[in-house]
Each structure stands twice: as C-alpha cells, then as structure tokens.
Write a protein that holds these residues in place. Structure first.
Motif, PDB file in Angstrom:
ATOM      1  N   ASP A  50       0.830  -1.204   0.000  1.00 26.70           N
ATOM      2  CA  ASP A  50       0.000   0.000   0.000  1.00 26.70           C
ATOM      3  C   ASP A  50       0.868   1.258   0.000  1.00 26.70           C
ATOM      4  O   ASP A  50       0.599   2.204  -0.750  1.00 26.70           O
ATOM      5  CB  ASP A  50      -0.920   0.008   1.229  1.00 26.70           C
ATOM      6  CG  ASP A  50      -2.031  -1.029   1.140  1.00 26.70           C
ATOM      7  OD1 ASP A  50      -2.265  -1.545   0.028  1.00 26.70           O
ATOM      8  OD2 ASP A  50      -2.648  -1.322   2.182  1.00 26.70           O
ATOM      9  N   GLU A  51       1.920   1.264   0.817  1.00 29.99           N
ATOM     10  CA  GLU A  51       2.801   2.431   0.911  1.00 29.99           C
ATOM     11  C   GLU A  51       3.499   2.700  -0.425  1.00 29.99           C
ATOM     12  O   GLU A  51       3.511   3.836  -0.921  1.00 29.99           O
ATOM     13  CB  GLU A  51       3.859   2.209   1.990  1.00 29.99           C
ATOM     14  CG  GLU A  51       3.326   2.221   3.415  1.00 29.99           C
ATOM     15  CD  GLU A  51       4.410   1.855   4.415  1.00 29.99           C
ATOM     16  OE1 GLU A  51       5.522   1.468   3.980  1.00 29.99           O
ATOM     17  OE2 GLU A  51       4.153   1.953   5.628  1.00 29.99           O
ATOM     18  N   LEU A  52       4.087   1.661  -0.990  1.00 32.86           N
ATOM     19  CA  LEU A  52       4.895   1.835  -2.191  1.00 32.86           C
ATOM     20  C   LEU A  52       4.045   2.053  -3.436  1.00 32.86           C
ATOM     21  O   LEU A  52       4.393   2.876  -4.293  1.00 32.86           O
ATOM     22  CB  LEU A  52       5.813   0.620  -2.372  1.00 32.86           C
ATOM     23  CG  LEU A  52       6.917   0.500  -1.310  1.00 32.86           C
ATOM     24  CD1 LEU A  52       7.564  -0.880  -1.361  1.00 32.86           C
ATOM     25  CD2 LEU A  52       7.967   1.585  -1.500  1.00 32.86           C
ATOM     26  N   PHE A  53       2.947   1.341  -3.548  1.00 33.69           N
ATOM     27  CA  PHE A  53       2.084   1.523  -4.714  1.00 33.69           C
ATOM     28  C   PHE A  53       1.462   2.915  -4.721  1.00 33.69           C
ATOM     29  O   PHE A  53       1.292   3.525  -5.778  1.00 33.69           O
ATOM     30  CB  PHE A  53       0.999   0.448  -4.752  1.00 33.69           C
ATOM     31  CG  PHE A  53       1.458  -0.864  -5.342  1.00 33.69           C
ATOM     32  CD1 PHE A  53       2.785  -1.252  -5.264  1.00 33.69           C
ATOM     33  CD2 PHE A  53       0.564  -1.723  -5.961  1.00 33.69           C
ATOM     34  CE1 PHE A  53       3.222  -2.464  -5.793  1.00 33.69           C
ATOM     35  CE2 PHE A  53       0.986  -2.934  -6.498  1.00 33.69           C
ATOM     36  CZ  PHE A  53       2.315  -3.303  -6.413  1.00 33.69           C
ATOM     37  N   GLU A  54       1.133   3.421  -3.543  1.00 37.84           N
ATOM     38  CA  GLU A  54       0.593   4.784  -3.482  1.00 37.84           C
ATOM     39  C   GLU A  54       1.694   5.803  -3.782  1.00 37.84           C
ATOM     40  O   GLU A  54       1.478   6.758  -4.533  1.00 37.84           O
ATOM     41  CB  GLU A  54       0.001   5.053  -2.096  1.00 37.84           C
ATOM     42  CG  GLU A  54      -0.597   6.450  -1.964  1.00 37.84           C
ATOM     43  CD  GLU A  54      -1.235   6.696  -0.608  1.00 37.84           C
ATOM     44  OE1 GLU A  54      -1.621   7.852  -0.350  1.00 37.84           O
ATOM     45  OE2 GLU A  54      -1.345   5.742   0.183  1.00 37.84           O
ATOM     46  N   GLY A  55       2.876   5.589  -3.200  1.00 40.25           N
ATOM     47  CA  GLY A  55       3.971   6.534  -3.401  1.00 40.25           C
ATOM     48  C   GLY A  55       4.414   6.637  -4.844  1.00 40.25           C
ATOM     49  O   GLY A  55       4.791   7.727  -5.316  1.00 40.25           O
ATOM     50  N   PHE A  56       4.371   5.532  -5.581  1.00 40.99           N
ATOM     51  CA  PHE A  56       4.777   5.523  -6.984  1.00 40.99           C
ATOM     52  C   PHE A  56       3.587   5.577  -7.946  1.00 40.99           C
ATOM     53  O   PHE A  56       3.758   5.419  -9.159  1.00 40.99           O
ATOM     54  CB  PHE A  56       5.609   4.275  -7.288  1.00 40.99           C
ATOM     55  CG  PHE A  56       7.012   4.339  -6.763  1.00 40.99           C
ATOM     56  CD1 PHE A  56       7.903   5.291  -7.230  1.00 40.99           C
ATOM     57  CD2 PHE A  56       7.441   3.465  -5.785  1.00 40.99           C
ATOM     58  CE1 PHE A  56       9.198   5.353  -6.753  1.00 40.99           C
ATOM     59  CE2 PHE A  56       8.733   3.517  -5.296  1.00 40.99           C
ATOM     60  CZ  PHE A  56       9.616   4.465  -5.772  1.00 40.99           C
ATOM     61  N   HIS A  57       2.401   5.776  -7.416  1.00 40.88           N
ATOM     62  CA  HIS A  57       1.191   5.859  -8.246  1.00 40.88           C
ATOM     63  C   HIS A  57       1.028   4.622  -9.121  1.00 40.88           C
ATOM     64  O   HIS A  57       0.717   4.706 -10.318  1.00 40.88           O
ATOM     65  CB  HIS A  57       1.226   7.123  -9.117  1.00 40.88           C
ATOM     66  CG  HIS A  57       1.503   8.378  -8.351  1.00 40.88           C
ATOM     67  ND1 HIS A  57       2.643   9.135  -8.517  1.00 40.88           N
ATOM     68  CD2 HIS A  57       0.789   8.998  -7.371  1.00 40.88           C
ATOM     69  CE1 HIS A  57       2.619  10.167  -7.705  1.00 40.88           C
ATOM     70  NE2 HIS A  57       1.509  10.107  -6.983  1.00 40.88           N
ATOM     71  N   ILE A  58       1.235   3.465  -8.507  1.00 38.85           N
ATOM     72  CA  ILE A  58       1.147   2.194  -9.231  1.00 38.85           C
ATOM     73  C   ILE A  58      -0.271   1.631  -9.219  1.00 38.85           C
ATOM     74  O   ILE A  58      -0.630   0.816 -10.074  1.00 38.85           O
ATOM     75  CB  ILE A  58       2.134   1.165  -8.621  1.00 38.85           C
ATOM     76  CG1 ILE A  58       3.573   1.609  -8.883  1.00 38.85           C
ATOM     77  CG2 ILE A  58       1.921  -0.245  -9.179  1.00 38.85           C
ATOM     78  CD1 ILE A  58       4.624   0.755  -8.202  1.00 38.85           C
ATOM     79  N   ASN A  59      -1.101   2.068  -8.287  1.00 40.49           N
ATOM     80  CA  ASN A  59      -2.426   1.460  -8.109  1.00 40.49           C
ATOM     81  C   ASN A  59      -3.267   1.443  -9.378  1.00 40.49           C
ATOM     82  O   ASN A  59      -4.034   0.510  -9.617  1.00 40.49           O
ATOM     83  CB  ASN A  59      -3.193   2.185  -6.996  1.00 40.49           C
ATOM     84  CG  ASN A  59      -2.642   1.845  -5.614  1.00 40.49           C
ATOM     85  OD1 ASN A  59      -2.330   0.696  -5.332  1.00 40.49           O
ATOM     86  ND2 ASN A  59      -2.503   2.851  -4.759  1.00 40.49           N
ATOM     87  N   THR A  60      -3.107   2.463 -10.218  1.00 36.78           N
ATOM     88  CA  THR A  60      -3.933   2.535 -11.428  1.00 36.78           C
ATOM     89  C   THR A  60      -3.578   1.460 -12.456  1.00 36.78           C
ATOM     90  O   THR A  60      -4.378   1.174 -13.353  1.00 36.78           O
ATOM     91  CB  THR A  60      -3.805   3.923 -12.092  1.00 36.78           C
ATOM     92  OG1 THR A  60      -2.418   4.175 -12.361  1.00 36.78           O
ATOM     93  CG2 THR A  60      -4.357   5.007 -11.179  1.00 36.78           C
TER      94      THR A  60
END
Length: 258
Positions: free
Chosen positions: A130-140
């Motif tokens: 959650d931390e890394l995907f949000e920080g790198f905008h990977i969620n999309t």
C-alpha cells in the motif's frame, strides 16, 4: 550510522577478438574499475557521476555482489562483499536498468513473488505494498500485465520491488534513465524520501541535473578511476557541475570527451 566503504576495488575484463575488432583496439583486457575507493554514510545521497563506459555500472555490480572484484573489497558497515556476499544481499536494495520483470505477470504478482523471496512477514506485505504503490502511483496499473506498461511504469514497479524489504542500504544504477519528466520527478522524490528516512544511498548516473538536485556528495569517475570526490558545493564552487566535470575530464585525459 550505516556506512558503505569501497576500498581499492579493481575489476578487469577479457576483450574478445570480435569486440577488439569492433572497437578498433588491440588490448585483450580492459580495466573497468581501477582502484576505486570512497565512503557513503546514512542520511546522505552519494553519487557516482561519469560518462557511459567510465566504470560506474561495474562498480555498482561489485557493491551489490553480482560480480567479484579482482582485488580490493567493499563493506556494508563491517560486512564484506567478498567474504559475506549473502549477508550483504539481504541488507541492500539494488536497482539496475538490466532488471527484467516477468512480462506475463503484473505489478501485484511481481511484488507478492519478491516479498516471498525476501521472507517479508505476510502481515507486513500489504502495508508495504500500500505504501509503495501509493507513493509511486502504481495502483492505477497494479493489475495490468507488465507487457502493456510503459518504460516509466515498469521502472516504478522495479523500484517498489527493490525496496519492499525496507533495506538499510540502497544502490541505484541510472535510476531515471529513459524516463519521462513525470516519472523522473517521482523517482527523485522517492530518493529524497529515502534520505529523510536515514537510508545509506548510492546512485550512479551520467545526468548532471540529477546529481545537483539530490546528491550531498559525489565522485566523478573517469576511465575507471575517481578523479574528484567531494561535496557538491565544493565540487562546483558556484559554477555548473557540468562545467566542473569537463574541466576535470580534460585534466585527466588531455582532451574533450568523445
């Protein structure tokens, strides 16, 4: 305080006949790294700056235990890359442009796979993701196949995977190479965030702008040797880092870069 110490690293490679013909040279060996020594400390960003072929990537591979030095050693605190490579690997993040992702997998799948390899406790995997995907905008694009991602998106996935085990030492080889301006900004922000978290960090690059924006200290690498090593302020002395590098390059080689 965490410290990385490189002490007299030397690495020589054999040059094949085909390579010698292509390069127009007669030498059968090339010394890619020639006695490199430096120290990097936690809470700062140390840069290795130099042109392609200077020996930066070979130095980073020596530090990350991918290859062994012919002589010399490097230490992560007091752990030797020569004598204790497995311990070093467990304590570092290493990102290189050569990192290959499974194009049939997804960011989520790759993250979970490497989390298991790194033995990250299951109750921590979701938090780190959650931390890394949000920080790198990977969620999309977390569940999009890697084959369909842009180079910048793949680089973000690689970055997230490389630090998912929250290592104390971070080694990034050309972290913004080939990225667009948005992805480059995200990577720069991440690098500075790691500094704020007191990580011990080395980046290699040929980009003057990146060094000036994020590095506290830098070593200029020319023909496998360190030609200068100091704080950015001391290296530049109120002039552009690019001008400083060219002056030092000419001093050490006797001619303009080709």
């Amino acid at each position: 305080m965490s410290v990385i110490r490189a002490e007299g690293l030397v690495k020589t490679f054999q040059i094949s006949e085909k390579q010698r013909k292509a390069l127009g040279i007669e030498e059968k060996k090339k010394t890619a790294v020639d006695g490199i020594s430096f120290t990097a400390k936690s809470g700062e960003i140390f840069g290795l700056l130099g042109p392609n072929g200077a020996g930066k990537t070979t130095t980073m591979r020596l530090l990350s235990t991918l290859i062994k030095p012919d002589s010399g050693d490097a230490f992560f605190d007091d752990v030797s890359v020569v004598k204790q490579p497995q311990i070093v690997r467990s304590r570092i993040a290493f990102l290189t442009t050569d990192l290959k992702l499974d194009v049939k997998s997804t960011a989520t799948g790759m993250f979970d796979f490497f989390a298991e390899l790194y033995h990250v406790p299951k109750d921590q995997v979701k938090k780190r993701k959650d931390e890394l995907f949000e920080g790198f905008h990977i969620n999309t694009f977390a569940d999009t196949k890697i084959s369909k991602l842009s180079q910048g998106q793949r680089q973000k996935v690689s970055l997230a995977i490389s630090v998912l085990h929250d290592p104390e030492f971070i080694i990034f080889d050309e972290p913004t190479n080939g990225l667009d301006i948005i992805s480059t900004r995200d990577v720069r922000k991440f690098i500075l965030d790691m500094k704020e978290r007191d990580k011990c960090m080395i980046i290699s690059t040929h980009l003057f702008d990146l060094v000036e924006r994020v590095c506290d200290r830098a070593a200029m690498v020319i023909n496998g040797k360190i030609a200068a090593n100091d704080t950015i302020a001391a290296l530049t002395k109120d002039k552009p880092l690019e001008d400083t590098f060219y002056d030092i390059y000419i001093q050490h080689t006797g001619g303009e870069p080709k």
